[in-house]
Design an enzyme around this catalytic site. Structure first.
Site, short mmCIF file in Angstrom:
data_model
loop_
_atom_site.label_atom_id
_atom_site.label_comp_id
_atom_site.label_asym_id
_atom_site.label_seq_id
_atom_site.Cartn_x
_atom_site.Cartn_y
_atom_site.Cartn_z
N ARG A 38 42.78 -18.58 54.34
CA ARG A 38 43.85 -19.06 53.46
C ARG A 38 44.65 -20.19 54.09
O ARG A 38 45.19 -21.05 53.38
CB ARG A 38 44.76 -17.90 53.07
CG ARG A 38 44.13 -17.02 52.00
CD ARG A 38 44.99 -15.84 51.66
NE ARG A 38 44.54 -15.22 50.42
CZ ARG A 38 45.06 -14.10 49.94
NH1 ARG A 38 46.01 -13.46 50.58
NH2 ARG A 38 44.61 -13.61 48.79
N GLY A 368 39.11 -11.17 47.77
CA GLY A 368 39.23 -9.77 48.14
C GLY A 368 38.00 -9.28 48.89
O GLY A 368 37.46 -9.96 49.75
N GLY A 391 43.30 -10.41 43.51
CA GLY A 391 43.88 -10.06 42.20
C GLY A 391 43.94 -11.25 41.27
O GLY A 391 43.68 -11.14 40.07
C1 3PG Z 1 46.83 -11.01 47.88
O1 3PG Z 1 46.51 -10.97 49.05
O2 3PG Z 1 46.29 -10.30 47.02
C2 3PG Z 1 47.87 -12.01 47.46
O3 3PG Z 1 48.42 -12.65 48.55
C3 3PG Z 1 48.92 -11.35 46.63
O4 3PG Z 1 49.54 -10.35 47.36
P1 3PG Z 1 50.12 -9.08 46.62
O5 3PG Z 1 48.96 -8.35 46.03
O6 3PG Z 1 50.82 -8.28 47.69
O7 3PG Z 1 51.08 -9.58 45.55
#
Ligand code: 3PG
Ligand code: MG
Length: 411
Positions: A38, A368, A391
């Protein structure tokens, strides 16, 4: 898909203070960043703004910050990594108030091309509150620090948080620009094109543990793709919906009817829906998860005994899925096929990764776990695009409007 939003190419930031929301929510182990994807992904926008003579004020959240501000969730390691990658100092404002006096003083002292990083935005509890509550005040404080705002935090763009979307209201109010960065553009180009304008055949592969997490994704993709492939823990609820016994495998009882509906929908829409035809069984879940000392056996998907659980797709399924990928011109993949963290149960996920690596099709990995799997298995450089959003990419695949995208100025 062209995004009809103002981008960093449409604004002139020379001498102006630009607040850039990034997603620096990186994994840390004992204070060390274990995956800097990132951070690397944020560099093009930062470099562009520096080159244009902007005063670049970076901000991000890190972690969930459940217990209030703390050093373990400080962005200090990110500032250090960023300085190294940019080859110039990124001044870190360690103050837990994020926007307080030290931030203001640092911003006032900035020269053109300077870069600073504010503290974790979630150290201010208002970051996540509803805009009509305290989030407004924090958003305004952020806006007070800058002239223009750039959102490049694709991974956070599904959150309507103060620093992601609410801040734009105040920047706009004082005549500033609200634009998206290069990472946002790239993510939306790849994901948006795949879903809205795919070169066909378009094959979507979904895995991961729970059907419940992907209800709308399955539904939306069944309208857009030509073939939908299901693997991972969620496949067992589909197998149950087909009338098979699944033993001790992951099963979401409340979603069996939903899976039946989706099977019917695929049929009605003339879409191929591929489910596992064989499965790798284990007696009990490995402990720890990567313990390779486990006994496995392969059975047909309709022959899972009552006392065993499925933990990966079997070899016939691997071949079936690989064959489907071969016919594709566009592939989107989200979610592992099995317990890939365990070397014995990673074969299915590996086979799918290999199939994607071998094709000339456009291959897009949702963030993810699937991004982690592709990285861990060494296939990252073989993919057309690996999303930095978990997400966020899922919500995008659901066809939802992302608040962080929506908040930017239209062109
Ligand atoms: C993630 O890693 O999914 C994003 O940075 C968003 O983070 P969060 O799910 O804690 O809002
Ligand atoms: Mg998350």
């Amino acid at each position: 898909m062209s995004l009809n939003k103002k981008s960093v190419d449409d604004i002139n930031v020379k001498g102006r203070r630009v607040l850039v929301r990034c997603d620096f929510n990186v994994p840390l182990k004992s204070g060390e960043i274990t995956d800097d994807t990132r951070i690397v992904a944020a560099l093009p926008t930062i470099k562009k703004l520096v080159a244009d003579g902007g005063k670049v004020i970076l901000c991000s959240h890190l972690g969930k910050v459940k217990e209030g501000p703390n050093e373990k969730e400080s962005l200090a390691p990110v500032a250090k990594a960023l300085s190294e990658k940019l080859g110039k100092e990124v001044k870190f404002i360690a103050d837990y108030s994020v926007t307080g006096e030290s931030a203001t003083a640092a911003v006032n002292a900035m020269n053109e091309g300077d870069v600073i990083l504010l503290q974790n935005t979630r150290f201010r509890m208002e970051e996540e509150t509803k805009p009509e509550k305290a989030g407004e005040a924090f958003a305004k404080e952020l806006a007070d620090l800058c002239d223009d705002y750039v959102c490049d935090a694709f991974g956070s763009s599904h959150r309507a948080h103060a620093s992601v979307s609410v801040v734009t209201k105040y920047v706009r109010e004082k005549g500033g620009n609200c634009a998206v960065g290069y990472l946002m553009q790239k993510e939306i180009d790849f994901l948006g094109n795949a879903v809205e304008n795919p070169v066909r055949p378009f094959v979507a592969i979904l895995g991961g543990a729970k059907v419940a997490d992907k209800l709308n994704v399955i539904n939306n993709l069944l309208e857009k793709c030509d073939t939908l492939i299901i693997g991972g823990g969620m496949a067992y609820t589909f197998l149950k919906a087909k009338g098979y016994e699944v033993g001790k495998s992951l099963l979401d009882e409340t979603k069996i009817d939903y899976c039946k509906e989706m099977i019917a929908k695929a049929e009605a829409n003339g879409k191929k829906l591929l489910l596992p035809v064989d499965t790798v069984l284990i007696e009990s879940f490995p402990d720890p998860i990567d313990n390779p000392d486990i006994k496995t056996e392969v059975v047909k998907a309709d022959a899972i005994p009552a006392d065993k659980e499925g933990a990966d797709i079997g070899p016939e399924t691997q071949a079936l899925y690989a064959e489907a990928v071969k016919t594709a011109k566009t592939v989107v993949w989200n979610g592992p096929m099995g317990v890939f963290e365990n070397p014995v149960l990673a074969a299915g996920t590996k086979a799918v990764a290999q199939a994607l690596a071998d094709t000339d099709a456009t291959t897009i990995i949702g963030g993810g776990d699937s991004a982690a799997a592709v990285n861990q298995l060494g296939y990252a450089d073989k993919m057309s695009h690996i999303s930095t959003g978990g997400g966020a990419s899922l919500e995008f695949l659901e066809g939802k409007v992302l608040p962080g995208v929506d908040a930017a100025d239209d062109k």
